[in-house]
Scaffold this motif. Structure first.
Motif, PDB file in Angstrom:
ATOM      1  N   HIS A 266       4.915 -10.442   1.273  1.00  0.00           N
ATOM      2  CA  HIS A 266       4.439 -10.413   2.661  1.00  0.00           C
ATOM      3  C   HIS A 266       3.279 -11.389   2.795  1.00  0.00           C
ATOM      4  O   HIS A 266       2.362 -11.397   1.970  1.00  0.00           O
ATOM      5  CB  HIS A 266       3.962  -9.004   3.033  1.00  0.00           C
ATOM      6  CG  HIS A 266       3.268  -8.944   4.372  1.00  0.00           C
ATOM      7  ND1 HIS A 266       3.957  -8.735   5.549  1.00  0.00           N
ATOM      8  CD2 HIS A 266       1.962  -9.094   4.720  1.00  0.00           C
ATOM      9  CE1 HIS A 266       3.095  -8.745   6.561  1.00  0.00           C
ATOM     10  NE2 HIS A 266       1.876  -8.955   6.087  1.00  0.00           N
ATOM     11  N   GLU A 268       0.199 -12.252   5.193  1.00  0.00           N
ATOM     12  CA  GLU A 268      -0.578 -11.814   6.354  1.00  0.00           C
ATOM     13  C   GLU A 268      -1.244 -13.042   6.949  1.00  0.00           C
ATOM     14  O   GLU A 268      -2.076 -13.685   6.329  1.00  0.00           O
ATOM     15  CB  GLU A 268      -1.605 -10.756   5.944  1.00  0.00           C
ATOM     16  CG  GLU A 268      -2.400 -10.163   7.095  1.00  0.00           C
ATOM     17  CD  GLU A 268      -1.542  -9.472   8.163  1.00  0.00           C
ATOM     18  OE1 GLU A 268      -0.346  -9.205   7.925  1.00  0.00           O
ATOM     19  OE2 GLU A 268      -2.071  -9.219   9.257  1.00  0.00           O
ATOM     20  N   GLY A 293       3.105 -10.960   8.895  1.00  0.00           N
ATOM     21  CA  GLY A 293       2.429 -10.111   9.882  1.00  0.00           C
ATOM     22  C   GLY A 293       1.352 -10.904  10.595  1.00  0.00           C
ATOM     23  O   GLY A 293       0.727 -11.783   9.994  1.00  0.00           O
ATOM     24  N   GLN A 341       6.403  -8.815  11.677  1.00  0.00           N
ATOM     25  CA  GLN A 341       5.690  -7.689  12.283  1.00  0.00           C
ATOM     26  C   GLN A 341       4.537  -8.246  13.121  1.00  0.00           C
ATOM     27  O   GLN A 341       3.756  -9.065  12.641  1.00  0.00           O
ATOM     28  CB  GLN A 341       5.215  -6.768  11.161  1.00  0.00           C
ATOM     29  CG  GLN A 341       4.390  -5.573  11.601  1.00  0.00           C
ATOM     30  CD  GLN A 341       2.924  -5.861  11.370  1.00  0.00           C
ATOM     31  OE1 GLN A 341       2.130  -5.986  12.311  1.00  0.00           O
ATOM     32  NE2 GLN A 341       2.549  -6.026  10.122  1.00  0.00           N
ATOM     33  N   HIS A 343       1.319  -7.161  15.524  1.00  0.00           N
ATOM     34  CA  HIS A 343       0.485  -6.054  16.017  1.00  0.00           C
ATOM     35  C   HIS A 343      -0.364  -6.536  17.184  1.00  0.00           C
ATOM     36  O   HIS A 343      -0.932  -7.622  17.146  1.00  0.00           O
ATOM     37  CB  HIS A 343      -0.392  -5.441  14.927  1.00  0.00           C
ATOM     38  CG  HIS A 343      -0.999  -6.410  13.962  1.00  0.00           C
ATOM     39  ND1 HIS A 343      -0.347  -6.839  12.829  1.00  0.00           N
ATOM     40  CD2 HIS A 343      -2.199  -7.036  13.957  1.00  0.00           C
ATOM     41  CE1 HIS A 343      -1.124  -7.678  12.175  1.00  0.00           C
ATOM     42  NE2 HIS A 343      -2.254  -7.829  12.836  1.00  0.00           N
ATOM     43  N   SER A 444      -0.747  -4.010   8.600  1.00  0.00           N
ATOM     44  CA  SER A 444       0.241  -4.779   7.851  1.00  0.00           C
ATOM     45  C   SER A 444       0.478  -4.195   6.465  1.00  0.00           C
ATOM     46  O   SER A 444       1.611  -4.171   5.987  1.00  0.00           O
ATOM     47  CB  SER A 444      -0.212  -6.230   7.746  1.00  0.00           C
ATOM     48  OG  SER A 444      -0.145  -6.792   9.041  1.00  0.00           O
TER      49      SER A 444
END
Ligand SMILES: Nc1ncnc2c1ncn2[C@@H]1O[C@H](COP(=O)(O)OP(=O)(O)O)[C@@H](O)[C@H]1O
Ligand SMILES: O=P(O)(O)OC[C@H]1O[C@](O)(CO)[C@@H](O)[C@@H]1O
Ligand SMILES: [Mg+2]
Length: 461
Positions: A266, A268, A293, A341, A343, A444
């Motif tokens: 992942h 970020e 994310g 993802q 947010h 995340s």
């Protein structure tokens, strides 16, 4: 359901790198902002706001970007490139709190406190002060090479006296704060943070050459990796190295982590003001990772760098669900991500391709876990044990929750979403958060690890 999911996620071992720093936090109030504006004069501040400086070279750059962030209520980060400004900042602000900052540092402490099986954290600069900001938990380890072998030590035992230390200044602002900008009365629309990110030569984002050969071993012993900090790379350094060099090395790191086992990675994302660097990070790294994310300001910036400037402006200005879904689809496809993802203050969203092994319900439960963790951290300031998770369950969904769901259903009808799985949940929003910095990292980390736990349950990890 979310509690059980957290139990499952806690069985995982996670590797996280690269960025840590000290966050020196200031809680802003209206008078403090007013004093800053008055010091420079509203006209000068407005003029500089129009120029929109992308780096902080002098105090007025800071004031202009801060006031801009306060007017929009958006989470922003601007690099500080002039080391001499430390004295100006120190003469103008007293820091209320100093705590662990940086995605890798925040996520490592969070997962360690949640009693994850093992959290391996790597940061290329580990001064004593920085090391001591890691929590004292036996499941938190730092990789060092001794006598040609990989040894895992607690960060408290692994620091290096002469490493540089990086201090970011965080300005926490609250919805409802008011001040005057000339004739205009500004009321801050949302709570959030403005980050002055230190960007100096001495801090580099990389894996030390001695450790690099051990990345395949680290990948093999991990269920997932969370990488961040690429925003800290500079286009050029005085020793002749440049962003291309560091990004090539960063690519090698990801491939090495995945060499023995296709460990899910992942990334970020964090704000990158410089468009050229932003583009480089996106094009070099997104295609190599599985999951990305980011927040709403960041997706707008990413789309802008990819050439979708109108869509980017719409997302930045209106934060409409339909635009975010469209932007998310574009990013997922162009970079061929497994999962994206996003947010935002009112909702969190996952976008995957239709063949993702998880069902929409499962994806939603992963987001539920993420917002509950963030709500717990916003309420408490820090998550110190798995028990703290419960606090988040008592935080209600934000007042626009129903509206969010409605608009999402509308957006799904209007946009072609058959080839995708798109799920959304409203956020659990704490009215008076202790602080907001790091809440996105918390979301995340919660989302990605629970995503992995669900894959594992299905036998697809
Ligand atoms: N008061 C709050 N209570 C709960 N969650 C919050 C609150 N304020 C912000 N959040 C969540 O945290 C996210 C912030 O993420 P981001 O901007 O990436 O912050 P950071 O990079 O500092 O971690 C928001 O999108 C929202 O979902
Ligand atoms: O871009 P930088 O300087 O690595 O800083 C990242 C910043 O983002 C955060 O990790 C929050 O997401 C802060 O703690 C930190 O100050
Ligand atoms: Mg963030």
């Amino acid at each position: 359901m979310v509690r059980e999911l957290l139990e499952k996620a806690r069985e995982l071992s996670i590797y996280t790198a690269y960025n840590t720093n000290v966050d020196a936090i200031v809680y802003l109030n209206g008078e403090m902002v007013q004093r800053l504006i008055d010091e420079f004069g509203a006209d000068a501040v407005k003029k500089r706001m129009d120029e929109y400086p992308r780096e902080i070279n002098e105090p007025l750059d800071f004031v202009a970007r801060l006031v801009h962030a306060l007017k929009t209520g958006k989470p922003m980060a601007v690099p500080l490139v002039n080391e001499e400004l430390h004295t100006w900042f120190d003469s103008h602000f007293e820091y209320d709190v100093e705590r662990m900052g940086g995605q890798a540092g925040i996520i490592a402490n969070l997962l360690a406190n949640l009693d994850f099986n093992r959290v391996l954290v790597y940061t290329p600069h580990l001064a004593k002060k920085q090391a001591m900001m890691f929590v004292d938990k036996p499941n938190l380890l730092y990789p060092v090479v001794e006598k040609g072998k990989l040894v895992l030590k607690h960060p408290h035992e692994a620091y290096r006296e002469n490493d540089p230390i990086k201090v970011n200044r965080i300005f926490e602002f609250r919805a409802g704060t008011t001040f005057k900008l000339g004739n205009e009365t500004v009321t801050v629309p949302f709570s959030g943070r403005f980050i002055v990110s230190a960007r100096f030569e001495s801090i580099r984002i990389y894996t030390e050459p001695e450790l690099k050969p051990f990345l395949p071993e680290i990948g093999e012993m991990s269920d997932g990796a969370i990488l961040s900090g690429y925003q800290g790379i500079k286009l050029r350094y005085s020793d002749g190295k440049d962003a291309n060099h560091y990004l090539r090395e960063a690519k090698k790191d990801i491939l090495l982590l995945k060499r023995e086992k296709d460990v899910k990675v992942h990334l970020e994302f964090a704000s990158i003001q410089n468009r050229e660097l932003r583009k480089k990070v996106i094009y070099n790294l997104f295609p190599l990772v599985d999951s990305v994310g980011m927040d709403e300001a960041e997706i707008a910036h990413v789309l802008n760098a990819l050439g979708y400037s109108k869509l980017a402006d719409r997302i930045f200005t209106y934060n409409r669900i339909e635009d975010t879904v469209l932007g998310g689809k574009i990013l997922l496809d162009e970079m061929n991500l497994e999962v994206l993802q996003i947010h935002t203050i009112y909702y969190i969203m996952y976008i995957t391709h239709a063949d993702n092994p998880l069902s929409e319900d499962e994806l939603r439960s992963s987001l539920e876990l993420a917002t509950t963790l963030a709500a717990a951290r916003a309420s408490l300031g820090e998550i110190r044990s798995p028990e703290d998770f419960k606090v988040g369950l008592n935080v209600p969904y934000n007042e626009r929750g129903e509206y969010v769901k409605l608009r999402f259903e509308e957006a799904k009808r209007r946009l072609r979403t058959r080839e995708y799985k798109v799920v959304i949940i409203p956020t659990r929003l704490v009215k008076n958060p202790v602080s907001t910095v790091g809440l996105g990292d918390t979301i995340s980390a919660g989302a990605f690890t629970s995503y992995l736990a669900l894959l594992k349950k299905k036998g697809t990890l």
